[in-house]
Structure formats: C-alpha cells, structure tokens
Motif scaffolding. Structure first.
Motif, PDB file in Angstrom:
ATOM      1  N   GLU A 110       0.733  -1.215   0.047  1.00 38.58           N
ATOM      2  CA  GLU A 110      -0.080  -0.126  -0.189  1.00 38.58           C
ATOM      3  C   GLU A 110       0.852   1.232   0.021  1.00 38.58           C
ATOM      4  O   GLU A 110       0.397   2.222  -0.695  1.00 38.58           O
ATOM      5  CB  GLU A 110      -0.814  -0.016   1.406  1.00 38.58           C
ATOM      6  CG  GLU A 110      -1.727   1.102   1.509  1.00 38.58           C
ATOM      7  CD  GLU A 110      -2.631   1.119   2.737  1.00 38.58           C
ATOM      8  OE1 GLU A 110      -2.697  -0.155   3.111  1.00 38.58           O
ATOM      9  OE2 GLU A 110      -3.178   2.080   2.998  1.00 38.58           O
ATOM     10  N   PHE A 111       1.699   1.268   0.647  1.00 31.78           N
ATOM     11  CA  PHE A 111       2.860   2.269   0.692  1.00 31.78           C
ATOM     12  C   PHE A 111       4.298   1.674   0.868  1.00 31.78           C
ATOM     13  O   PHE A 111       4.592   0.380   1.169  1.00 31.78           O
ATOM     14  CB  PHE A 111       2.784   3.269   2.022  1.00 31.78           C
ATOM     15  CG  PHE A 111       3.066   2.556   3.267  1.00 31.78           C
ATOM     16  CD1 PHE A 111       2.034   1.695   3.712  1.00 31.78           C
ATOM     17  CD2 PHE A 111       4.351   2.992   3.818  1.00 31.78           C
ATOM     18  CE1 PHE A 111       2.848   1.159   4.797  1.00 31.78           C
ATOM     19  CE2 PHE A 111       4.775   2.278   5.100  1.00 31.78           C
ATOM     20  CZ  PHE A 111       3.943   1.421   5.533  1.00 31.78           C
ATOM     21  N   GLN A 112       5.357   2.458   0.400  1.00 35.03           N
ATOM     22  CA  GLN A 112       6.731   1.984   0.371  1.00 35.03           C
ATOM     23  C   GLN A 112       7.485   3.071   1.114  1.00 35.03           C
ATOM     24  O   GLN A 112       7.201   4.360   1.055  1.00 35.03           O
ATOM     25  CB  GLN A 112       6.972   2.075  -0.968  1.00 35.03           C
ATOM     26  CG  GLN A 112       6.873   0.689  -1.392  1.00 35.03           C
ATOM     27  CD  GLN A 112       7.377   0.186  -2.902  1.00 35.03           C
ATOM     28  OE1 GLN A 112       7.411   1.484  -3.772  1.00 35.03           O
ATOM     29  NE2 GLN A 112       7.901  -0.736  -3.279  1.00 35.03           N
ATOM     30  N   THR A 113       8.849   2.781   1.585  1.00 33.54           N
ATOM     31  CA  THR A 113       9.720   3.874   1.994  1.00 33.54           C
ATOM     32  C   THR A 113      10.164   4.681   0.476  1.00 33.54           C
ATOM     33  O   THR A 113      10.191   4.017  -0.387  1.00 33.54           O
ATOM     34  CB  THR A 113      10.783   3.222   2.512  1.00 33.54           C
ATOM     35  OG1 THR A 113      11.546   2.237   1.819  1.00 33.54           O
ATOM     36  CG2 THR A 113      10.267   2.625   4.023  1.00 33.54           C
ATOM     37  N   ALA A 114      10.679   5.823   0.938  1.00 31.86           N
ATOM     38  CA  ALA A 114      11.180   6.454  -0.290  1.00 31.86           C
ATOM     39  C   ALA A 114      12.186   5.911  -1.129  1.00 31.86           C
ATOM     40  O   ALA A 114      12.206   5.797  -2.274  1.00 31.86           O
ATOM     41  CB  ALA A 114      11.525   7.965   0.165  1.00 31.86           C
ATOM     42  N   CYS A 115      13.174   5.045  -0.360  1.00 31.68           N
ATOM     43  CA  CYS A 115      14.300   4.443  -1.044  1.00 31.68           C
ATOM     44  C   CYS A 115      13.560   3.504  -1.935  1.00 31.68           C
ATOM     45  O   CYS A 115      14.121   3.046  -3.018  1.00 31.68           O
ATOM     46  CB  CYS A 115      15.347   4.082  -0.113  1.00 31.68           C
ATOM     47  SG  CYS A 115      14.794   3.067   1.219  1.00 31.68           S
ATOM     48  N   ALA A 116      12.819   2.345  -1.098  1.00 27.30           N
ATOM     49  CA  ALA A 116      12.215   1.373  -1.992  1.00 27.30           C
ATOM     50  C   ALA A 116      11.467   1.867  -3.211  1.00 27.30           C
ATOM     51  O   ALA A 116      11.466   1.080  -4.230  1.00 27.30           O
ATOM     52  CB  ALA A 116      11.384   0.737  -1.392  1.00 27.30           C
ATOM     53  N   GLN A 117      10.747   3.228  -3.110  1.00 27.70           N
ATOM     54  CA  GLN A 117       9.916   3.479  -4.251  1.00 27.70           C
ATOM     55  C   GLN A 117      10.837   3.985  -5.368  1.00 27.70           C
ATOM     56  O   GLN A 117      10.653   3.918  -6.537  1.00 27.70           O
ATOM     57  CB  GLN A 117       9.136   4.643  -3.721  1.00 27.70           C
ATOM     58  CG  GLN A 117       8.021   5.237  -4.532  1.00 27.70           C
ATOM     59  CD  GLN A 117       7.570   6.565  -4.146  1.00 27.70           C
ATOM     60  OE1 GLN A 117       7.910   7.006  -3.138  1.00 27.70           O
ATOM     61  NE2 GLN A 117       6.480   7.054  -4.973  1.00 27.70           N
ATOM     62  N   ALA A 118      12.219   4.709  -5.005  1.00 24.99           N
ATOM     63  CA  ALA A 118      12.917   5.314  -5.842  1.00 24.99           C
ATOM     64  C   ALA A 118      13.804   4.006  -6.708  1.00 24.99           C
ATOM     65  O   ALA A 118      14.235   4.445  -7.738  1.00 24.99           O
ATOM     66  CB  ALA A 118      13.790   6.159  -5.353  1.00 24.99           C
TER      67      ALA A 118
END
Lengths: 282, 479
Positions: free
Chosen positions: A205-213
């Motif tokens: 549902e959500f991710q940390t910024a690093c995982a997202q990037a």
C-alpha cells in the motif's frame, strides 16, 4: 500534576526496562535488499534526501564526515592481490541504512530515552527529547546515526529550495541525532488511512522513499509479521529468521543468499541482505 | 626500631606555634609570581570560555567531530579529571583508615585537588552535549508528563555518581578543615576572622567536639572509599557497557580505578613539589614523605601495567576479530605514536621511582610526575578515539586529530583547575595544622618510648620493669 500518574508511569517504565524493549508488536517493519540487483545508482539516497528533509551539507563538510545521508551506498573494492582489480571487478555496493534492530544497542545507552522501541518494531528517535550526547551512534555497529553538527538548515535550502521541504516532518536544528525512520511519516499516514477505513494495512500500500525510488527493485519493504507480505516471503525463502543469533549452519544450498549484517552481535537487525552472486570465487 | 627514628616523616621538634605561623604565612597576601600565574590561568580559562561560546553558537561541528568520531578529547579529558580526583580520597580516606601517618602533612591539598578536579571534570559532559541547555533532562526530576531519564544508560549513572562524589568529597574537605579554620579564626583579623568564624562552626576544641569530629571524619572516610571506587567504575561503564571493540572490556572498572589512582598520585607529586618550593614548606613536605608517595605511585603504576597487559592478552587470545584489529591499529596504525607514548610514560618511566637517589631529587621527580600524567592523559584518549576510528563498519573508518577548539577547551580546563587551586591555597590552609601537630606529638612520643626501652635494655631487670611510660594526653592516643 498527579502523583499517581507519576508513580504509575515510573513503574511501567521500570518494567519495560527490565524486560528489555517491546514484545507485543503490532507490526514489524522490515526490508530485504538484494545486492544482486543493486547498481549503486544512489537513487535511494537521493529520494531519502527529498523525502526526509535531509540537509545538504556541501563538499567540505561531506569530506569531514559530517554528511547527513540516512541512506548511503557503501562501496567496497576488491583487494588488488585477490584477483581482478578496479575497473574490471568494479565496486561492490552495500546500501546502508538504519537496520531498526530488534535488540538495538543505541536504545539502552541514551541518557534521556530519546531513542526507544515502538510497537511497530522501529527504533524511534525523538528529536525534541535528544540532548546530543551522541552515545547512540558510538554504540551503533553500523554507524548509521547522523548528528546535526551545525545548523545545516541555514544554508541547505536557499530560496526557493525551501519550498520543496516535506511538510510531514520537521527540519532538525543543531545538536540532535537523527537517522533513518523507515519513512515513519508514510507509515503513520497509511495506518491512519487504514484505521479510518477500518481495515488492516495492505502489503505494498505504501513504500519507503528508497524502495519507491530504486530502479531495479532491489529494496523490498513490508511488514515481516504479515505472513503474506513480499518481504516475509523473501525472508522465508532464504531461511532468515528474526530473533537472537544462533550459530551459523554451514550453507548447503547456494540459492540461500540471505544474511543480516552483524547478526553475530545479537542486535537482531530488521533488514535482510541477499548476497551478491559474483563471477569469481570469493 | 632505630630505622624508624632515622626515617622520620618530619622533624618532631617542630613547635606547635611554629606550625601555625608557617601555615598562616603561606596564606598571606600573595606576591608578584602568584599574580602572574593567576593571570595566566585566567587567560587560559577565558580562552576556553571563548571556545565554548563559539561552539555553543555554531554547534558541535566546531569541535571537528564527525560521524565515526562522536566523542573525542572532551570525554578523554573528562575521564582524566575524574581519575585525578581519586588520589585525594586515597590519601585522606584509605590511608586514614589504615593509619598511615605520613599522609598527614600532605592530604589536605590532595583532598582539595579531588574536589577541584571533580569541579573541572563536571564541565566536560556538559560541554560535549549537542544541546547543553537541556542538560537537566538527565536528572530524574518529577514531571507530570511522567518522563524519566533512561536508567539503563551509563551516562545517567555518571550524573548520579559524579554529583554524589563531588558533594561528598567537598563535605569531607570542609569537615576535615574545621579545627584548622578555628585556628585561623583565632589568628587573623578583619574579614578573614569573620569568614573563618562562620566556617569554623563554633569550634572550641573541647573533648566532646573532638570525639564527635573524629567519629564524623571516620564515618565520612568509610563512606567515601566505596564511593570513589564506584565512581570510576561507573565512568568505565560508559565504555564497558557498549558493544564497541576496545570498549567492551570486562576488566575496565579495575583498570580505570587503577589508572585513576595512578594519575592522581602523579598529580599529588606535582603539586607537592610546587607547594614545597613556592611556599617554602620544606619542613612539612619532606623528602621522606615524597619517597613514600613515589613508592605508592610505583606500586599503582605496576598494577596499571598489569591490568593493561591483561587487556592486551585477553584481546589477543580472545580472537574477536574486531577487538584484535582495534588493538593492532592502536599499536601500529596512525595513532601508534600516542600509543607508545602511553606505554613509555605509563609503564617505563615509573621505573625511575625505583632509585632512591632519583626519588629524593625533586627536579627529576617533578619531570617524572609530569611525564606520568602525560602518559595517563593519552591513555584516556587512546581508549576513546581509536575504537571510534576503527569500529565494526569498515566504510566508516576514519582518522581524526582534534582541531583548535577542542584543544582550547582542554587547556582552559587546566587553567580553571589551577585557578581554583590558587584561590584555595590563599584562603585555606593547604597543610593540615592540627594533624601535623598530632604527628609531631606521636613522633615525640615514639622517640621517648624508644629511649625508655633502650634504657631498660641497658639495665635489664629480670621482670616487671617492662611497663610503658605514660606520656601525653590520652585523648590523642591512636588518633
């Protein structure tokens, strides 16, 4: 001021201290980082700077070792004697961030309990409570805590860059310690949303910024207590378990690449790394 | 027995009035040299204040710290000053309990040194904080938000231990001075008379007061000894309770206590020689006492050396790769010069104390005592810095030499300590008058007894003649 409140609070605090941290977790956020997929592009680090209002310290202070990169890509080079050297061998990348240890060494040493364990399995850092004794980073084997040696905010975001600061969290001033929070503001938002909609948090549902990037998807973030989350499955697949360190079994299966850094120090890190498969014999 | 009389601690024929005069003379209006020293110390202290103001304004980056090196000279200096405070307790409490007479002329300034070095040490945990204005959060004050400090943290234990030790040792210093303050009250005029009158707490010197005084003094001594040992054990847990290689060492508490007594004894030697020359205290700070102090220092130096070897050996044979690497890098890495300075000053230089000629040669002893202190200072630094430079995570390995702000504050702390000491020697008796009197009395008594025994042996009578002569006031027996 209620005297009863003080006493109750103290006895609760005492019990907590004796038992050593939390045992009843709501979530245990964790990660799996596949070093095979890491290309060392630093996108995670950049994303972290943007998401968490990390100060840009400039070249001089970076060289002095006063940078604030909560997420850093460590580069390790092969020994020249051990075979192929740079550039043929290239660097080995290790994305290093706070491991959110289950038995974190930073927590017991803080004199004012500014760093503590949350029911989410995170090592929270309370900036307002921190008095800057810096013992936590001294006792952190990963050295992933960053201290505000200067009032970085004064020069980090000259106008109009200050407009891009994330309003969900504070900008820290000199004298406090800070570190990776697993993007706690995103966790909070997701939890609040799930609570409003009266449901459990869904994996992904959500991710940390690093995982997202991460362009290669090397970083997988999720709840290790949720049996169906991607991260739990990865942990199970590579037979890595939480909890205290038990002496390593000799590896039977080369497919099992999972390990946790400094596991033998018994800090119970929440991040599993997947070993890089290399061309040469290591 | 004849040997004892030859090696007497001080001249037993010192008149009591002479003792009063000599001590009061040392407290008279200071001369030019005193004021010059005073000005230098003030300048040193102000330099530190300026450095601290700068650091307070811009942040801890001014101290040149960086990510692996979160602590540096401030903590090393803190441990150094805490260590120095232990010698006063050793002289005034431990040697008091075991009835070592020779401590009497010199324990007063050693005790003052204890209090002042604690007052200096106390600054450093504050100076090194990132947000010093929130310092009081370390104390368990009652708050309706129910927020407590973290009682598991050695830094909180530090706060308790140091404040307890400081108040106890200051109290011990003041209590031990009461009879002397009464003497001063009776021998001075003007504001001094008023000042000492208040501090003497109505001391008249009657039997009941002496009895209570001795009891109190003994009680405080017994209270202080475990306290002193616990304080430095707790300071050592700042390191030993962590998991860092080179810090997580089981022998650290005794190692720190031994190091503390060591540097404290060296400091006593330095101050002993300073007082002996600047205040012409040759009759009180005799070479015999110096010799006893140096022997004590030598014994402690060997204990310290032994504990050092234990630490090295257990690291070496323990085969913990992190510990071992830190040890190797200490001896061969960028800090090798400092490491070998520590070994030479701490374990080799004390062997000069084995030679009687050198022990009785004051200039040599002065240099030796300074070298010992240098060794002990760098020992503390060697504990703090190399571990941080080369801990577990190789990416964060670094080398750090402290920049000028740290040096300024550290030097200033020496100025502050000297300043306190300079004020002390002019306001309070740096030699305990009443105990020196006791000492001369005992020595006379011993001499008489000796003479009497010799006489008896000469005209040996078969039986019944060996009764001791009764001399002196019974109240002073065994004091």
């Amino acid at each position: 001021m209620s005297f009863k409140n003080i006493l109750e609070n103290f006895s609760k605090y005492r019990r907590g201290a004796e038992e050593g941290g939390h045992h009843e977790y709501e979530h245990r956020w964790g990660m799996a980082i596949d070093l095979n997929l890491c290309i060392g592009c630093n996108a995670c680090s950049t994303a972290c700077y943007a998401e968490n209002n990390l100060a840009v310290v400039g070249k001089d202070k970076f060289e002095k070792g006063q940078a604030m990169h909560w997420m850093r890509i460590e580069r390790y080079w092969d020994d020249a004697d051990a075979g192929r050297d740079f550039p043929e061998q290239g660097a080995l990348f290790l994305p290093m961030l706070c491991q959110q240890c289950g038995a974190a060494t930073c927590e017991p040493v803080c004199p004012v309990a500014a760093t503590y364990h949350t029911p989410d399995g995170l090592n929270a850092q309370v900036y307002n409570r921190c008095i800057g004794s810096r013992y936590c980073n001294n006792n952190c084997p990963f050295r992933v805590r960053y201290f505000n040696f200067w009032s970085y905010y004064e020069s980090s975001w000259p106008e109009p860059l200050n407009m891009q600061l994330n309003p969900d969290l504070s900008v820290r001033d000199k004298g406090v310690m800070e570190k990776c929070t697993f993007c706690v503001q995103r966790i909070r938002t997701a939890k609040d949303k799930a609570q409003r909609e009266n449901r459990a948090i869904v994996d992904g549902e959500f991710q940390t910024a690093c995982a997202q990037a991460c362009p290669t998807g090397a970083i997988v973030f999720g709840d290790t207590m949720d049996p169906n989350s991607r991260v739990t499955k990865l942990w199970q697949e590579h037979e890595v378990e939480r909890g205290p360190y038990t002496s390593k079994k000799p590896k039977q299966n080369a497919e099992l690449r999972g390990y946790r850094i400094f596991e033998e120090l018994n800090v119970d890190p929440s991040i599993m790394y997947l070993e890089r498969v290399r061309e040469t014999e290591v | 027995m004849a040997q004892v009389i030859q090696d007497k601690i001080i001249d037993e024929n010192l008149k009591w009035s002479q003792i009063n005069q000599d001590v009061i003379r040392s407290m008279q209006a200071p001369g030019k040299a005193y004021w010059i020293t005073f000005a230098v110390c003030v300048a040193m202290f102000l330099t530190a204040v300026a450095a601290e103001i700068y650091q307070y304004k811009v942040g801890m980056g001014a101290a040149g710290l960086n990510n692996p090196h979160m602590w540096d000279m401030y903590i090393a200096t803190f441990v150094f000053w805490i260590g120095m405070s232990h010698a006063g307790t050793l002289l005034s409490a431990i040697l008091h309990i075991i009835h070592a007479q020779w401590r009497k002329p010199i324990y007063r300034f050693a005790e003052a040194m204890t209090t002042f070095s604690l007052m200096t040490a106390g600054f450093f945990p504050m100076i090194h904080l990132g947000r010093v204005w929130n310092l009081y959060w370390v104390l368990p004050y009652v708050s309706d938000r129910g927020i407590w400090p973290n009682f598991r943290s050695p830094l909180v234990w530090d706060a308790f231990a140091i404040s307890t030790y400081l108040s106890a040792s200051a109290l011990f210093l003041v209590i031990g001075m009461i009879p002397d303050l009464a003497i001063l009250r009776d021998h001075t005029k003007g504001w001094r008379k008023k000042f000492y009158g208040i501090l003497a707490l109505g001391w008249r010197g009657d039997d009941r007061q002496w009895r209570n005084f001795r009891k109190t003094y003994m009680l405080m001594a017994c209270f202080l000894i475990p306290l002193a040992i616990s304080v430095h054990s707790i300071v050592s847990s700042d390191f030993a309770m962590s998991i860092m290689p080179g810090w997580h060492v089981t022998t650290f508490p005794p190692y720190f206590v031994a190091g503390a007594l060591y540097s404290g004894c060296a400091a006593i030697m330095t101050l002993f020689i300073c007082l002996r020359y600047f205040f012409h205290m040759e009759e009180y700070m005799t070479k015999n006492i110096m010799e006893k102090t140096t022997k004590l220092t030598f014994a402690i130096a060997m204990v310290w050396t032994y504990l050092n070897l234990i630490e090295f050996a257990s690291t070496w044979y323990g085969h913990n790769i992190y510990d071992k690497e830190v040890l190797i890098s200490k001896a061969t890495g960028p800090y090798a010069v400092v490491f070998w300075t520590m070994i030479i000053c701490g374990s080799v230089v004390p062997f000069t104390l084995c030679f009687q000629k050198l022990r009785r040669h004051m200039p040599t002893m002065f240099v030796v005592s300074l070298l010992l202190q240098l060794g002990m200072y760098v020992e503390r630094w060697m504990i703090v810095a190399p571990t941080l430079s080369q801990a577990h995570q190789p990416h964060q390995w670094d080398v750090l030499w402290a920049p000028v702000v740290q040096w300024a504050i550290v030097f200033g702390s020496f100025g502050w300590f000297a300043l306190l000491f300079l004020v002390f020697v002019k306001l309070f008796p740096s030699v305990s008058m009443y105990e020196v009197k006791e000492l001369t009395f005992h020595l006379q008594h011993e001499a008489e007894e000796e003479k009497w025994l010799a006489d008896q042996e000469k005209h040996a009578t078969p039986e019944g003649a060996r009764e001791k002569p009764v001399t002196g006031r019974p109240g002073l027996e065994g004091a």
